[in-house]
Motif scaffolding. Structure first.
Motif, mmCIF file in Angstrom:
data_model
loop_
_atom_site.group_PDB
_atom_site.id
_atom_site.type_symbol
_atom_site.label_atom_id
_atom_site.label_comp_id
_atom_site.label_asym_id
_atom_site.label_seq_id
_atom_site.Cartn_x
_atom_site.Cartn_y
_atom_site.Cartn_z
ATOM 1 N N ARG A 93 0.829 -1.207 0.000
ATOM 2 C CA ARG A 93 0.000 0.000 0.000
ATOM 3 C C ARG A 93 0.859 1.251 0.000
ATOM 4 N NH1 ARG A 93 -4.397 -0.502 4.692
ATOM 5 N NH2 ARG A 93 -4.679 1.676 4.120
ATOM 6 N N MET A 94 2.014 1.176 0.676
ATOM 7 C CA MET A 94 2.902 2.341 0.781
ATOM 8 C C MET A 94 3.521 2.718 -0.567
ATOM 9 S SD MET A 94 3.079 3.552 3.899
ATOM 10 C CE MET A 94 2.645 3.084 5.568
ATOM 11 N N LEU A 95 3.582 1.762 -1.466
ATOM 12 C CA LEU A 95 4.198 2.026 -2.775
ATOM 13 C C LEU A 95 3.422 3.072 -3.571
ATOM 14 C CD1 LEU A 95 5.250 -1.581 -3.872
ATOM 15 C CD2 LEU A 95 6.728 0.245 -3.044
ATOM 16 N N VAL A 96 2.190 3.340 -3.151
ATOM 17 C CA VAL A 96 1.387 4.337 -3.851
ATOM 18 C C VAL A 96 1.964 5.745 -3.628
ATOM 19 C CG1 VAL A 96 -0.350 4.982 -2.105
ATOM 20 C CG2 VAL A 96 -1.031 4.794 -4.466
ATOM 21 N N LEU A 97 2.648 5.955 -2.507
ATOM 22 C CA LEU A 97 3.139 7.295 -2.173
ATOM 23 C C LEU A 97 4.150 7.840 -3.187
ATOM 24 C CD1 LEU A 97 2.867 9.609 -0.161
ATOM 25 C CD2 LEU A 97 4.671 8.564 1.206
ATOM 26 N N PRO A 98 5.219 7.069 -3.539
ATOM 27 C CA PRO A 98 6.133 7.604 -4.562
ATOM 28 C C PRO A 98 5.456 7.820 -5.922
ATOM 29 C CG PRO A 98 6.799 5.379 -3.854
ATOM 30 C CD PRO A 98 5.734 5.843 -2.919
ATOM 31 N N ARG A 99 4.501 6.949 -6.271
ATOM 32 C CA ARG A 99 3.760 7.124 -7.547
ATOM 33 C C ARG A 99 2.977 8.432 -7.516
ATOM 34 N NH1 ARG A 99 -0.433 4.213 -9.588
ATOM 35 N NH2 ARG A 99 -0.948 3.220 -7.637
ATOM 36 N N TYR A 100 2.341 8.676 -6.388
ATOM 37 C CA TYR A 100 1.539 9.888 -6.205
ATOM 38 C C TYR A 100 2.420 11.141 -6.305
ATOM 39 C CZ TYR A 100 -0.173 13.567 -3.054
ATOM 40 O OH TYR A 100 -0.489 14.773 -2.484
ATOM 41 N N LEU A 101 3.562 11.115 -5.618
ATOM 42 C CA LEU A 101 4.449 12.296 -5.626
ATOM 43 C C LEU A 101 5.015 12.565 -7.015
ATOM 44 C CD1 LEU A 101 6.300 11.882 -2.197
ATOM 45 C CD2 LEU A 101 4.677 13.683 -2.823
ATOM 46 N N ARG A 102 5.333 11.488 -7.746
ATOM 47 C CA ARG A 102 5.810 11.661 -9.135
ATOM 48 C C ARG A 102 4.743 12.343 -9.985
ATOM 49 N NH1 ARG A 102 8.139 6.522 -8.628
ATOM 50 N NH2 ARG A 102 6.444 5.521 -9.794
ATOM 51 N N LEU A 103 3.507 11.915 -9.800
ATOM 52 C CA LEU A 103 2.397 12.471 -10.578
ATOM 53 C C LEU A 103 2.186 13.952 -10.253
ATOM 54 C CD1 LEU A 103 0.020 12.052 -12.537
ATOM 55 C CD2 LEU A 103 -1.336 11.221 -10.604
ATOM 56 N N VAL A 104 2.218 14.282 -8.962
ATOM 57 C CA VAL A 104 2.021 15.685 -8.546
ATOM 58 C C VAL A 104 3.150 16.563 -9.099
ATOM 59 C CG1 VAL A 104 1.935 17.249 -6.558
ATOM 60 C CG2 VAL A 104 0.680 15.088 -6.484
ATOM 61 N N LYS A 105 4.384 16.043 -9.056
ATOM 62 C CA LYS A 105 5.527 16.813 -9.599
ATOM 63 C C LYS A 105 5.363 17.046 -11.095
ATOM 64 C CE LYS A 105 8.865 15.422 -6.080
ATOM 65 N NZ LYS A 105 9.824 14.398 -5.670
ATOM 66 N N LYS A 106 4.870 16.027 -11.781
ATOM 67 C CA LYS A 106 4.652 16.140 -13.226
ATOM 68 C C LYS A 106 3.602 17.221 -13.522
ATOM 69 C CE LYS A 106 2.964 13.348 -17.101
ATOM 70 N NZ LYS A 106 2.249 12.094 -17.427
ATOM 71 N N ILE A 107 2.522 17.220 -12.738
ATOM 72 C CA ILE A 107 1.457 18.221 -12.910
ATOM 73 C C ILE A 107 2.006 19.624 -12.616
ATOM 74 C CG2 ILE A 107 -0.736 19.057 -11.926
ATOM 75 C CD1 ILE A 107 -1.477 16.017 -11.602
ATOM 76 N N ALA A 108 2.826 19.734 -11.572
ATOM 77 C CA ALA A 108 3.407 21.029 -11.198
ATOM 78 C C ALA A 108 4.295 21.565 -12.332
ATOM 79 C CB ALA A 108 4.217 20.898 -9.913
ATOM 80 N N ARG A 109 5.068 20.653 -12.951
ATOM 81 C CA ARG A 109 5.932 21.069 -14.071
ATOM 82 C C ARG A 109 5.093 21.551 -15.251
ATOM 83 N NH1 ARG A 109 8.931 16.465 -12.781
ATOM 84 N NH2 ARG A 109 8.018 15.289 -14.514
ATOM 85 N N GLN A 110 4.020 20.816 -15.534
ATOM 86 C CA GLN A 110 3.132 21.189 -16.665
ATOM 87 C C GLN A 110 2.512 22.561 -16.423
ATOM 88 O OE1 GLN A 110 0.521 17.813 -16.702
ATOM 89 N NE2 GLN A 110 1.808 16.603 -18.064
ATOM 90 N N GLU A 111 2.124 22.803 -15.181
ATOM 91 C CA GLU A 111 1.482 24.089 -14.847
ATOM 92 C C GLU A 111 2.463 25.250 -14.969
ATOM 93 O OE1 GLU A 111 -0.370 23.659 -11.042
ATOM 94 O OE2 GLU A 111 -2.047 22.485 -11.846
ATOM 95 N N ARG A 112 3.738 24.986 -14.752
ATOM 96 C CA ARG A 112 4.749 26.060 -14.822
ATOM 97 C C ARG A 112 5.142 26.384 -16.268
ATOM 98 N NH1 ARG A 112 6.884 23.832 -9.893
ATOM 99 N NH2 ARG A 112 8.293 22.473 -11.051
ATOM 100 N N GLN A 113 4.877 25.435 -17.180
ATOM 101 C CA GLN A 113 5.301 25.638 -18.577
ATOM 102 C C GLN A 113 4.436 26.677 -19.282
ATOM 103 O OE1 GLN A 113 5.331 21.675 -20.174
ATOM 104 N NE2 GLN A 113 7.225 21.113 -19.130
#
Length: 245
Positions: A225-245
């Protein structure tokens, strides 16, 4: 309803931007006014599940208050440049409401957990919060939802705590909340902690935001269940990068 708090959106879920103290105070006002309220305490696991299950995402959208339960949500808000003040966990909210409820003789309905655990929850609440009225309770093992809801309505509770785990507890609340005006809140594994069956992380672990690590050490079965956390953080970082572009 118009929400009294600003919200911060993480993966299309609107989290209330407030403190524990202000949130509990708002809930107390809502309860005293007999308002119908639906609270979800969401962590990254819930966010990722909602992303993959649109029906659950719709249920979350119906909640009056979604709180950041989990340091991952706080980190996600930070990454997106929209910080949240602090974690608001289901367990902390539950115990704050029980303390207040004891002073104001509030009526509770408790739904969830194994029969023996629920029995201990009832005993511990009666011991620690003597002013609270336990108007009704039922364990988490039932086939007839309608009969449970009839019991809830007959009990006339001020607060209904459902501890059947996500997504089951939220689907149940969304489906039946309009049957009775009260506070409806999913509290996941909180009954196990109230019963003393599961120990909450000591304050050191909580204050250093590593409660998840303490739970992992105590319950190695949570690893997957804990493995979801790194997946989630990667996704949020990706969204943050897209929003900054």
């Amino acid at each position: 309803m118009s929400v009294p708090f600003d919200t911060v959106s993480i993966l299309d879920v609107p989290f209330i931007k407030t403190t524990n103290a202000d949130f509990v105070q708002q809930l107390q006002q809502d309860i005293m006014s007999h308002k119908n309220r639906f609270v979800i305490t969401a962590n990254p696991e819930i966010l990722m599940y909602a992303r993959e299950h649109p029906d659950y995402q719709q249920v979350i959208a119906q909640a009056d208050y979604v709180t950041p339960d989990g340091i991952g949500v706080i980190q996600g808000a930070q990454i997106l440049g929209t910080p949240l003040p602090e974690r608001i966990t289901g367990y902390d909210t539950l115990t704050a409401l029980l303390t207040w409820g004891s002073q104001h003789h509030q009526r509770l309905f408790l739904l969830g957990a194994k029969p023996a655990v629920l029995e201990q929850v009832v005993a511990n609440i009666q011991r620690d919060y003597p002013g609270v009225v336990i108007a009704g309770s039922h364990d988490g093992y039932y086939d007839d939802e309608a009969a449970i809801v009839d019991q809830i309505v007959a009990a006339k509770p001020d607060m209904i705590f459902v501890a059947t785990g996500f997504p089951k507890q939220e689907f149940f609340i969304a489906k039946y909340r309009q049957r009775f005006d009260a506070l409806w809140m999913g509290v996941g594994g909180s009954f196990d902690v109230v019963a003393g069956a599961v120990k909450r992380a000591p304050m050191f672990w909580q204050n250093h935001h590593i409660e998840w690590l303490y739970r992992l050490i105590k319950e190695p079965s949570r690893f997957k269940r804990m493995l979801v956390l790194p997946r989630y953080l990667r996704l949020v970082k990706k969204i943050a990068r897209q929003e900054r572009q």
